[in-house]
Design an enzyme around this catalytic site. Structure first.
Site, PDB file in Angstrom:
ATOM      1  N   LYS A 117      13.419 -16.047   6.698  1.00  0.00           N
ATOM      2  CA  LYS A 117      12.879 -16.675   5.480  1.00  0.00           C
ATOM      3  C   LYS A 117      11.389 -16.355   5.496  1.00  0.00           C
ATOM      4  O   LYS A 117      10.552 -17.150   5.926  1.00  0.00           O
ATOM      5  CB  LYS A 117      13.167 -18.175   5.483  1.00  0.00           C
ATOM      6  CG  LYS A 117      12.928 -18.827   4.130  1.00  0.00           C
ATOM      7  CD  LYS A 117      13.572 -20.202   4.090  1.00  0.00           C
ATOM      8  CE  LYS A 117      13.125 -20.989   2.868  1.00  0.00           C
ATOM      9  NZ  LYS A 117      13.551 -20.453   1.588  1.00  0.00           N
TER      10      LYS A 117
HETATM   11  N1  PMP Z   1      18.835 -17.885  -0.250  1.00  0.00           N
HETATM   12  C1  PMP Z   1      17.518 -17.893  -0.523  1.00  0.00           C
HETATM   13  C2  PMP Z   1      16.861 -16.612  -0.917  1.00  0.00           C
HETATM   14  C3  PMP Z   1      16.783 -19.073  -0.441  1.00  0.00           C
HETATM   15  O1  PMP Z   1      15.473 -19.076  -0.716  1.00  0.00           O
HETATM   16  C4  PMP Z   1      17.437 -20.271  -0.076  1.00  0.00           C
HETATM   17  C5  PMP Z   1      16.652 -21.553   0.001  1.00  0.00           C
HETATM   18  N2  PMP Z   1      16.044 -21.688   1.270  1.00  0.00           N
HETATM   19  C6  PMP Z   1      18.810 -20.227   0.206  1.00  0.00           C
HETATM   20  C7  PMP Z   1      19.475 -19.011   0.109  1.00  0.00           C
HETATM   21  C8  PMP Z   1      19.548 -21.456   0.625  1.00  0.00           C
HETATM   22  O2  PMP Z   1      19.156 -21.833   1.914  1.00  0.00           O
HETATM   23  P1  PMP Z   1      19.120 -23.351   2.387  1.00  0.00           P
HETATM   24  O3  PMP Z   1      20.462 -23.927   2.077  1.00  0.00           O
HETATM   25  O4  PMP Z   1      18.887 -23.247   3.853  1.00  0.00           O
HETATM   26  O5  PMP Z   1      18.045 -24.026   1.643  1.00  0.00           O
END
Ligand code: PMP
Length: 305
Positions: free
Chosen positions: A158
């Site tokens: 991320k």
């Molecule tokens: N994909 C992307 C590109 C994101 O930014 C997010 C949000 N963090 C997610 C998927 C979903 O991840 P999470 O459930 O951990 O928030």
């Protein structure tokens, strides 16, 4: 709301101390600003507690490692700091943004010689899609850019730099009157939206793309857990745009979106149907459950061990 993000009351935890919100500033020659080397998390506070905090802290550390550096705080220290700053801000509900970045000692493509910093900022503003949008479903359009393949970028991180494409596509979708864009991966398979993972009901089966070079969301894992509790199987597999013709339901999930039914993807229409509705009904109780460490629904904790 008229406040801007740099002008809120409260405290931000930065490099080991709580500081008044408005006093937290960075120098313009910070490596991360120029070269996208920050890694971050998005977390939700429910009833004063961060949902799946340990998994988020572990993913933050893992993202940094994928970018070649170590966050100089253990997972437990990050958990503690997060709890402390949420408490200092007296928040019962809200969003938390931890971010780690490479500093301003040297400026060049190489980040060698920079120190690593960590800040954690929680605030009350909900990022929820509007209630009407979640009742009738959101409208997506196909993105023009694709998620990079594993030979092009560490897609499991991320990382700030990986959001360039998502930001362009989200703006393009909003300008065209949609709520978000659906991104394909480098092979042309369905990947995710610009900030959430996707589930589909195809011929009665619950299906989600295998996250082989995009974020394996913590909410995605939680939704798979909810489906299992109901005795439903979720297939992780390649999903192709052609599969949309046979999909009866589609929904997104992520920390900000929670579970959001999809009304349409360009000309493809879907119902806000029983699978998504059941999981949406189960979700509020889940986010209020105490997290148990090593719950096995987040690969990030296992990867950290
Ligand atoms: N994909 C992307 C590109 C994101 O930014 C997010 C949000 N963090 C997610 C998927 C979903 O991840 P999470 O459930 O951990 O928030």
């Amino acid at each position: 709301m008229t406040d801007t993000m740099d002008d809120l009351d409260g405290f931000i935890w930065i490099d080991g101390a709580l500081k008044p919100w408005r006093e937290v500033k960075l120098h313009v020659l910070t490596h991360a600003l120029h070269y996208g080397s920050a890694v971050f998390e998005g977390e939700r506070i429910y009833e004063g507690r961060v949902f799946r905090l340990a998994a988020h802290s572990a993913r933050l550390r893992r993202s940094a490692r994928l970018l070649g550096y170590e966050v100089p705080w253990t997972r437990q220290q990050i958990d503690e700091a997060t709890r402390a700053v949420v408490k200092a801000n007296n928040l019962q509900a809200g969003y938390v943004r931890p971010i780690a970045w490479r500093g301003s000692e040297v400026l060049g493509v190489s980040a060698k010689g920079t120190t690593v910093h960590l800040a954690i900022a929680p605030w009350a503003r909900g990022q929820r899609l509007s209630v009407e949008a979640s009742a009738s479903g959101i409208r997506l359009t196909m993105a023009q850019y694709r998620r990079p393949g594993p030979e092009s970028a560490p897609g499991g991180a991320k990382a700030a730099g990986l959001y360039i494409i998502a930001g362009l596509e989200k703006d393009r979708a909003l300008d065209a009157g949609f709520d978000d864009a659906l991104m394909l991966d480098w092979k042309g398979r369905i990947a995710e939206s610009t900030g959430a993972n996707i589930f589909l009901v195809i011929d009665g089966a619950i299906v989600t793309p295998t996250p082989d070079n995009f974020l394996d969301g913590i909410t995605r894992r939680a939704v798979m857990g909810l489906a299992r509790r109901r005795g439903w199987t979720v297939e992780e597999r390649s999903v192709w745009p052609d599969d949309l013709k046979r999909a009866s339901e589609v929904f997104l999930c992520g920390t900000a979106a929670e579970i959001a039914p999809v009304n349409s993807i360009d000309a493809h229409r879907f119902q806000v149907g029983p699978v998504g509705q059941a999981l949406m009904a189960d979700f509020p109780a889940l986010v209020r459950e105490a997290d148990c460490e090593g719950f096995g629904e987040s690969g990030y904790l296992e990867a950290e061990a």
